[in-house]
Design an enzyme around this catalytic site. Structure first.
Site, PDB file in Angstrom:
ATOM      1  N   VAL A  47       0.805  -1.229   0.000  1.00 40.52           N
ATOM      2  CA  VAL A  47       0.000   0.000   0.000  1.00 40.52           C
ATOM      3  C   VAL A  47       0.837   1.277   0.000  1.00 40.52           C
ATOM      4  CG1 VAL A  47      -2.126  -1.010   0.911  1.00 40.52           C
ATOM      5  CG2 VAL A  47      -0.381  -0.180   2.510  1.00 40.52           C
ATOM      6  N   ASN A 105      -3.915   0.356   9.021  1.00 39.94           N
ATOM      7  CA  ASN A 105      -3.101  -0.099  10.157  1.00 39.94           C
ATOM      8  C   ASN A 105      -1.634  -0.294   9.810  1.00 39.94           C
ATOM      9  OD1 ASN A 105      -2.609  -1.941  12.712  1.00 39.94           O
ATOM     10  ND2 ASN A 105      -2.099  -3.191  10.921  1.00 39.94           N
ATOM     11  N   SER A 136       0.185   5.876  16.922  1.00 38.30           N
ATOM     12  CA  SER A 136       1.047   5.368  17.988  1.00 38.30           C
ATOM     13  C   SER A 136       1.152   6.432  19.076  1.00 38.30           C
ATOM     14  CB  SER A 136       2.445   5.076  17.430  1.00 38.30           C
ATOM     15  OG  SER A 136       3.309   4.600  18.450  1.00 38.30           O
ATOM     16  N   TYR A 171       9.820   7.521  12.448  1.00 41.00           N
ATOM     17  CA  TYR A 171       8.548   6.869  12.795  1.00 41.00           C
ATOM     18  C   TYR A 171       7.650   7.843  13.554  1.00 41.00           C
ATOM     19  CZ  TYR A 171       5.474   3.460  15.165  1.00 41.00           C
ATOM     20  OH  TYR A 171       4.390   2.768  15.645  1.00 41.00           O
ATOM     21  N   ALA A 172       8.229   8.536  14.538  1.00 44.78           N
ATOM     22  CA  ALA A 172       7.455   9.506  15.336  1.00 44.78           C
ATOM     23  C   ALA A 172       6.873  10.588  14.436  1.00 44.78           C
ATOM     24  CB  ALA A 172       8.355  10.127  16.407  1.00 44.78           C
ATOM     25  N   ALA A 173       7.671  11.042  13.469  1.00 52.50           N
ATOM     26  CA  ALA A 173       7.183  12.072  12.541  1.00 52.50           C
ATOM     27  C   ALA A 173       6.033  11.531  11.698  1.00 52.50           C
ATOM     28  CB  ALA A 173       8.328  12.534  11.641  1.00 52.50           C
ATOM     29  N   SER A 174       6.142  10.263  11.283  1.00 54.56           N
ATOM     30  CA  SER A 174       5.077   9.682  10.444  1.00 54.56           C
ATOM     31  C   SER A 174       3.780   9.536  11.235  1.00 54.56           C
ATOM     32  CB  SER A 174       5.521   8.334   9.866  1.00 54.56           C
ATOM     33  OG  SER A 174       5.533   7.305  10.863  1.00 54.56           O
ATOM     34  N   LYS A 175       3.888   9.169  12.498  1.00 54.90           N
ATOM     35  CA  LYS A 175       2.679   8.965  13.305  1.00 54.90           C
ATOM     36  C   LYS A 175       2.056  10.306  13.706  1.00 54.90           C
ATOM     37  CE  LYS A 175       2.738   4.455  13.218  1.00 54.90           C
ATOM     38  NZ  LYS A 175       1.679   3.667  12.578  1.00 54.90           N
TER      39      LYS A 175
HETATM   40  P1  NAD Z   1       3.643  -6.207  12.368  1.00 56.59           P
HETATM   41  O1  NAD Z   1       4.945  -6.099  11.664  1.00 56.59           O
HETATM   42  O2  NAD Z   1       3.432  -7.295  13.359  1.00 56.59           O
HETATM   43  O3  NAD Z   1       2.469  -6.239  11.308  1.00 56.59           O
HETATM   44  C1  NAD Z   1       2.438  -5.277  10.260  1.00 56.59           C
HETATM   45  C2  NAD Z   1       1.809  -5.888   9.027  1.00 56.59           C
HETATM   46  O4  NAD Z   1       1.908  -4.919   7.970  1.00 56.59           O
HETATM   47  C3  NAD Z   1       2.533  -7.157   8.536  1.00 56.59           C
HETATM   48  O5  NAD Z   1       1.587  -8.160   8.206  1.00 56.59           O
HETATM   49  C4  NAD Z   1       3.299  -6.679   7.309  1.00 56.59           C
HETATM   50  O6  NAD Z   1       3.509  -7.692   6.340  1.00 56.59           O
HETATM   51  C5  NAD Z   1       2.385  -5.590   6.794  1.00 56.59           C
HETATM   52  N1  NAD Z   1       3.043  -4.621   5.915  1.00 56.59           N
HETATM   53  C6  NAD Z   1       4.263  -4.029   6.087  1.00 56.59           C
HETATM   54  N2  NAD Z   1       4.531  -3.196   5.063  1.00 56.59           N
HETATM   55  C7  NAD Z   1       3.454  -3.255   4.232  1.00 56.59           C
HETATM   56  C8  NAD Z   1       3.130  -2.605   3.015  1.00 56.59           C
HETATM   57  N3  NAD Z   1       3.970  -1.752   2.426  1.00 56.59           N
HETATM   58  N4  NAD Z   1       1.921  -2.870   2.432  1.00 56.59           N
HETATM   59  C9  NAD Z   1       1.064  -3.757   3.017  1.00 56.59           C
HETATM   60  N5  NAD Z   1       1.325  -4.399   4.159  1.00 56.59           N
HETATM   61  C10 NAD Z   1       2.506  -4.160   4.768  1.00 56.59           C
HETATM   62  O7  NAD Z   1       3.425  -4.766  13.062  1.00 56.59           O
HETATM   63  P2  NAD Z   1       2.537  -4.360  14.338  1.00 56.59           P
HETATM   64  O8  NAD Z   1       3.432  -4.281  15.501  1.00 56.59           O
HETATM   65  O9  NAD Z   1       1.314  -5.172  14.393  1.00 56.59           O
HETATM   66  O10 NAD Z   1       2.163  -2.864  13.946  1.00 56.59           O
HETATM   67  C11 NAD Z   1       0.952  -2.564  13.260  1.00 56.59           C
HETATM   68  C12 NAD Z   1       0.676  -1.072  13.353  1.00 56.59           C
HETATM   69  O11 NAD Z   1       0.608  -0.689  14.721  1.00 56.59           O
HETATM   70  C13 NAD Z   1       1.764  -0.206  12.730  1.00 56.59           C
HETATM   71  O12 NAD Z   1       1.184   0.917  12.128  1.00 56.59           O
HETATM   72  C14 NAD Z   1       2.590   0.203  13.928  1.00 56.59           C
HETATM   73  O13 NAD Z   1       3.282   1.395  13.718  1.00 56.59           O
HETATM   74  C15 NAD Z   1       1.499   0.376  14.943  1.00 56.59           C
HETATM   75  N6  NAD Z   1       1.992   0.313  16.331  1.00 56.59           N
HETATM   76  C16 NAD Z   1       2.585  -0.818  16.819  1.00 56.59           C
HETATM   77  C17 NAD Z   1       3.024  -0.834  18.130  1.00 56.59           C
HETATM   78  C18 NAD Z   1       3.669  -2.049  18.730  1.00 56.59           C
HETATM   79  O14 NAD Z   1       4.185  -1.938  19.867  1.00 56.59           O
HETATM   80  N7  NAD Z   1       3.652  -3.193  18.079  1.00 56.59           N
HETATM   81  C19 NAD Z   1       2.875   0.307  18.938  1.00 56.59           C
HETATM   82  C20 NAD Z   1       2.272   1.434  18.410  1.00 56.59           C
HETATM   83  C21 NAD Z   1       1.827   1.429  17.104  1.00 56.59           C
END
Ligand code: NAD
Length: 256
Positions: A70, A96, A148, A162-166
């Site tokens: 995406v 997400n 986040s 990452y912080a800037a993107s969020k």
């Molecule tokens: P994860 O890596 O476990 O899962 C992310 C999913 O996104 C994976 O299935 C991956 O294949 C998919 N993905 C990656 N790049 C992609 C792309 N270009 N197009 C389509 N799919 C793609 O990550 P997570 O920890 O579950 O994080 C999910 C979201 O939650 C993210 O936006 C992350 O920034 C946010 N987040 C996570 C945490 C944490 O502690 N895990 C904390 C705050 C925010």
């Protein structure tokens, strides 16, 4: 969140979940399906995507996997067109997708910066550009972005891009909310704290427990912990809520 008896909160609703194959997105996909939604999982991980769809089907739910990076306009727009062709509508978008590769700002290259911005922020531009016209025609849409606490509230060394993107996503939520409210489209976000996901395990190891001592609830979050508030924001229980984010962090960010 696995179940063989489906709930009815999202019966007749079609939901798209980006990065929906695993981690938090996997949890959101399963939770939406468990409440009766037809779920379209968009991801680059075909193996995890098909496994999530199989798991949902086994539990009596409906889901489809579409391979899509995406962060690429053609993939994002193509995948949304396929979803609309299959189901005729899209009621819910959970945007997400996100990555968090750590690199200190001193060492950060333009390529590091662009990669994180493209996957975390520009993908939202592509996906929203494709989905909002569909929702406008329906005069109905509920959008939930996974942002986040990192960026909007706090910082972690090595994650300034990452912080800037969020922070960017949080701004986008407000801008779209005021423009699209009159079209029946609501957009909100969730700000997870530290969630023990596939991505975290892959990057930091199975034993990852950073920041655990600062979490009043005494544990890291799970994808299910995030899915609950996401489903609330995606549901008509939240029909008068737009332009806001919910922090889901076990109390982590209130500690002085
Ligand atoms: P994860 O890596 O476990 O899962 C992310 C999913 O996104 C994976 O299935 C991956 O294949 C998919 N993905 C990656 N790049 C992609 C792309 N270009 N197009 C389509 N799919 C793609 O990550 P997570 O920890 O579950 O994080 C999910 C979201 O939650 C993210 O936006 C992350 O920034 C946010 N987040 C996570 C945490 C944490 O502690 N895990 C904390 C705050 C925010």
């Amino acid at each position: 969140m696995d179940t063989t008896t489906l709930g009815t909160r999202f019966t007749s609703k079609v939901a798209v979940v980006t990065g929906g194959a695993k981690g938090i997105g996997g949890g959101i996909s399963r939770a939406l399906a468990a409440e009766g939604a037809k779920v379209v999982v968009l991801d680059i991980d075909d193996k995890a995507g098909t496994a999530t769809v199989r798991r949902i089907s086994r539990n009596g739910g409906a889901a489809t996997f579409i391979h899509a990076d995406v962060s690429k306009k053609t993939d994002a727009h193509g995948a949304i067109a396929k979803a609309v062709k299959k189901y005729g509508r899209i009621d819910i978008l959970c945007q997400n997708v996100g990555i968090y590769p750590r690199v200190f700002f001193d060492d950060m290259t333009e390529a590091d910066w662009d990669r994180v911005m493209n996957v975390n922020l520009k993908s939202a531009f592509f996906v929203l550009k494709a989905i909002i016209p569909v929702m406008q025609k329906q005069k109905y849409g509920r959008i939930v972005l996974t942002t986040s606490v990192t960026g909007p509230r706090t910082a972690i060394p090595g994650l300034s891009h990452y912080a800037a993107s969020k922070g960017g996503l949080n701004g986008l939520i407000k801008g779209i909310a005021i423009e699209q409210a009159k079209n029946g489209i609501a957009i909100n976000g969730v700000e997870p704290g530290t969630v023990y996901t596939d991505g975290v395990k892959a990057q930091f190891g199975e034993g990852f427990s950073e920041g655990l001592g600062r979490i009043p609830m005494g544990r890291l979050g799970t994808p299910e912990d995030i899915a609950g508030p996401v489903l609330f924001l995606a549901s008509d229980d939240a029909k008068y809520v737009t332009g806001h984010t919910i922090i889901i962090d076990g109390g982590q960010t209130i500690v002085e």
